[in-house]
Design an enzyme around this catalytic site. Structure first.
Site, short mmCIF file in Angstrom:
data_model
loop_
_atom_site.label_atom_id
_atom_site.label_comp_id
_atom_site.label_asym_id
_atom_site.label_seq_id
_atom_site.Cartn_x
_atom_site.Cartn_y
_atom_site.Cartn_z
N GLY A 356 0.80 -1.22 0.00
CA GLY A 356 0.00 0.00 0.00
C GLY A 356 0.83 1.26 0.00
CB VAL A 360 8.69 -5.61 -1.28
CG1 VAL A 360 9.69 -6.47 -0.53
CG2 VAL A 360 7.69 -5.01 -0.31
CE LYS A 374 5.86 -1.56 1.52
NZ LYS A 374 4.62 -2.12 2.07
CG ASP A 470 -3.41 -6.67 9.82
OD1 ASP A 470 -4.53 -7.19 9.72
OD2 ASP A 470 -2.81 -6.17 8.85
#
Length: 668
Positions: A356, A360, A374, A470
């Site tokens: 988002g 990477v 990243k 998450d």
């Protein structure tokens, strides 16, 4: 005359038998030039008679055993042994960190090839919950360990321990010796590089371990004295020897001399004066003449005056801003140039995914180590907050089932995170996007246990509680051996143990979010709920919410619950498993998933209990479909989140701050 001859022959035979018996029950080596040893791995006898078990090479192990077994009758009341050896643990730089340590081993086999060359000291092999599953049970090990292993509940510092069939010590102590003159204990630095004497005495009832420096006599009091019955452990024939391993932290492990006997009175004495010398790291010191020093000082002053202005200008122009949190939490900082070269200039063919807030890339450092880099969008406030969360959280976490953050880089507003590269991608990729293969049940249950262990560590094994917030299959990475590694810490939050956790904002991904999130906020119990949804996702081979399915199957928790009520629980398993699974184990995992997703937070187990359930150390509690909260699935919808001020996102992953991070399947 014949009688005398027969008598002489009789006494000669008796003498030979006594000598043979002594050879089978004791030996002594003041150096190992002529030693009768079996060695493997990195072990070798260097010129001068020094036995070297490992060198300064990563992930190596070495073993050395006396080649003949000793007879130990487990039924005998006089089962005993005594040994005295001198060892030295020499790190590449004295005073630095070394690993992992030396072990004196009594084993029914000299074959320890199954063992891991890491914190398992080249002796043990099972990485799950620290228990032993070696092919050589009935094993005793006296460890001189220089590295703390969190999952083994070891002491903070280098320590000495007694291990039986497991790397988890029955008893351990910090290294020290009792000074017979001052009548007090004096600590010993295992990594000083200096020779250390070790005595291991077992009289049939007590196992004593004693340490002392090379110049000292044997102390009157042992460091460890443990009552133990080795007749339950020893077989009739046992081998004695040593093992050592390095892992990622390097050391030279040496044995200088060794004596052994089954009898205390017959234990041969080591001749300290005949022992070989230990090679210590050489520090090159060059003496500079005063004239040379003066010329260098003049040159430095001259060059400084000429280049001072240019240096100040370049430093101001290319300076990298360091925030307050970087000083306290910042791990290794990479230069932009090194990352640019590692990724071949961030070429498109090196890109392995896009998340988002950035892309990477796979990189390779000069030493050959693969990394994932990243690049975060530098102009997004959300990206900066995510970057801070990643660095602060992951830079302080150490667990074998977490994706380690290796470092970071900030240059001209560009943010880069560097992590260990996971060659097998994410579990999400493996479950849902790989058409050629599907993970077996044994791979799935192993990954489930890995993630449960990591999450239990985050909740209770760190100085502060870490809420991941998450948990899902796309945030579970697979290393080269398909071990599960939990990643993506962009939503993680720290809390002090015992603090009120419910004030944390509602974040997560639709389908994994506990119903109380919209009213009470996040807590350890909401992580448990997400893990329960993850359990069902992995076992059933489908996502928690799939709107395109028939209504009764759209919500995974509700569907599994209904099938349980109808006595067809196993029908919810992934059909790709075929017949290669254990029905009782699959049923247990499905029920555990329903227990973790209980709508009542107080009825959910802790992650520590979940680990015990999965490892069968604790039976799953009895509960029925009629129990309150079981199967009462109340999905946290995008509309509900919008009603409390949380913005909805098209990818169904919601957060007050961030939604995608570096380790989300390497961006896949």
């Amino acid at each position: 005359m014949d009688c005398r001859l027969h008598l002489v022959l009789f006494f000669f035979c008796v003498h030979l038998i006594c000598l043979s018996t002594q050879q089978e029950t004791r030996f002594v080596y003041n150096g190992f030039d002529q030693a009768n040893l079996y060695i493997d791995g990195n072990a070798r006898i260097v010129p001068g008679g020094l036995l070297q078990l490992t060198n300064t090479t990563e992930l190596q192990k070495g073993h050395a055993f006396f080649e003949q077994p000793f007879n130990f009758d487990p039924s005998s009341s006089s089962l005993s042994f005594y040994t005295h050896f001198v060892c030295a643990l020499v790190p590449p730089k004295l005073g630095g960190v070394g690993g992992h340590g030396i072990v004196f081993v009594v084993s029914p086999s000299m074959d320890l090839s199954h063992a891991y060359a890491t914190q398992y000291l080249g002796v043990f092999s099972n990485p799950i919950n620290g228990t032993s599953s070696s092919s050589t049970p009935h094993l005793l090990a006296i460890e001189l360990d220089t590295v703390k292993t969190v999952e083994f509940n070891e002491l903070e510092k280098p320590h000495v321990g007694i291990d039986v069939n497991s790397p988890i010590s029955l008893e351990s102590a910090l290294p020290s010796y009792f000074n017979n003159v001052s009548r007090k204990n004096i600590s010993i630095d295992l990594l000083s590089g200096e020779p250390i004497q070790v005595w291991v005495d077992y009289d049939g009832s007590f196992l004593n371990v004693t340490l002392a420096p090379i110049e000292s006599e044997k102390p009157n009091q042992p460091l460890i004295s443990r009552s133990i019955n080795l007749s339950d452990i020893f077989q009739e024939k046992m081998y004695v020897g040593f093992s050592a391993s390095t892992g990622n932290m390097l050391s030279n492990h040496y044995i200088l001399g060794w004596s052994f006997s089954k009898s205390k009175e017959l234990l041969p004495s080591l001749d300290i004066s005949k022992l070989p010398q230990v090679p210590l790291p050489k520090e090159s010191k060059k003496k500079l003449s005063p004239l040379y020093i003066g010329l260098v000082v003049l040159l430095v002053i001259t060059v400084s005056m000429v280049l001072g202005g240019m240096y100040w200008y370049r430093r101001k122009k290319y300076a990298e801003v360091k925030e307050w949190w970087e000083k306290e939490y910042g791990p290794h900082r990479f230069s932009y140039k090194s990352l640019y070269k590692a990724t071949n200039g961030f070429l498109r063919d090196r890109r392995v995914g896009k998340g988002g807030f950035g892309e990477v890339y796979k990189g390779t450092l000069p030493g050959g180590r693969d990394i994932a880099v990243k690049r975060l969008s530098h102009d997004a406030e959300q990206g900066m907050k995510q970057f801070v969360a990643e660095v602060v959280t992951m830079g302080n976490l150490q667990h074998r089932n977490l994706v380690p953050l290796l470092g970071y880089c900030r240059r001209k507003g560009e943010l880069l995170l560097v992590s260990e590269y996971m060659p097998n991608g994410s579990l999400d990729q493996y479950l849902f996007h790989d058409e050629n293969t599907s993970p077996s049940w044994f791979q799935r249950i192993s990954i489930i246990k890995d993630i449960a262990s990591a999450l239990s560590y985050l909740h209770t094994g760190t100085k502060r509680v870490v809420l991941h917030r998450d948990i899902k299959s796309s945030n579970v990475m697979l290393d080269s051996e398909f071990n599960g590694r939990l990643g993506d810490f962009g939503m993680a939050k720290f809390h002090d143990h015992g603090a009120n956790l419910s004030a944390t904002a509602a974040v997560g991904t639709i389908g994994y979010m506990a119903p109380e999130l919209i009213t009470m906020g996040t807590s350890m119990k909401t992580d448990v709920y997400a893990f329960g949804a993850f359990l069902l996702e992995v076992t059933c081979g489908r996502r928690p919410v799939e709107p395109e399915l028939p209504v009764r199957k759209q919500y995974l928790v509700k569907w599994v619950f209904e099938c349980w009520k109808q006595a067809c629980l196993l029908e919810t398993r992934d059909s790709r498993l075929g017949a290669e699974f254990i029905s009782a184990e699959v049923e247990m995992v499905l029920k555990l998933g329903l227990l973790c997703t209980n709508a009542m937070p107080e009825s959910r187990p802790s992650m520590g209990q979940v680990v015990q359930y999965l490892n069968r150390d604790l039976p799953l509690p009895d509960f029925l479909p009629s129990n309150p909260g079981i199967g009462a699935f109340m999905p946290v919808s995008v509309e509900a989140l919008s009603a409390i001020g949380v913005p909805s996102l098209r990818n169904s992953s919601v957060s007050m701050f961030v939604t995608h991070t570096i380790l989300d399947g390497h961006g896949r």
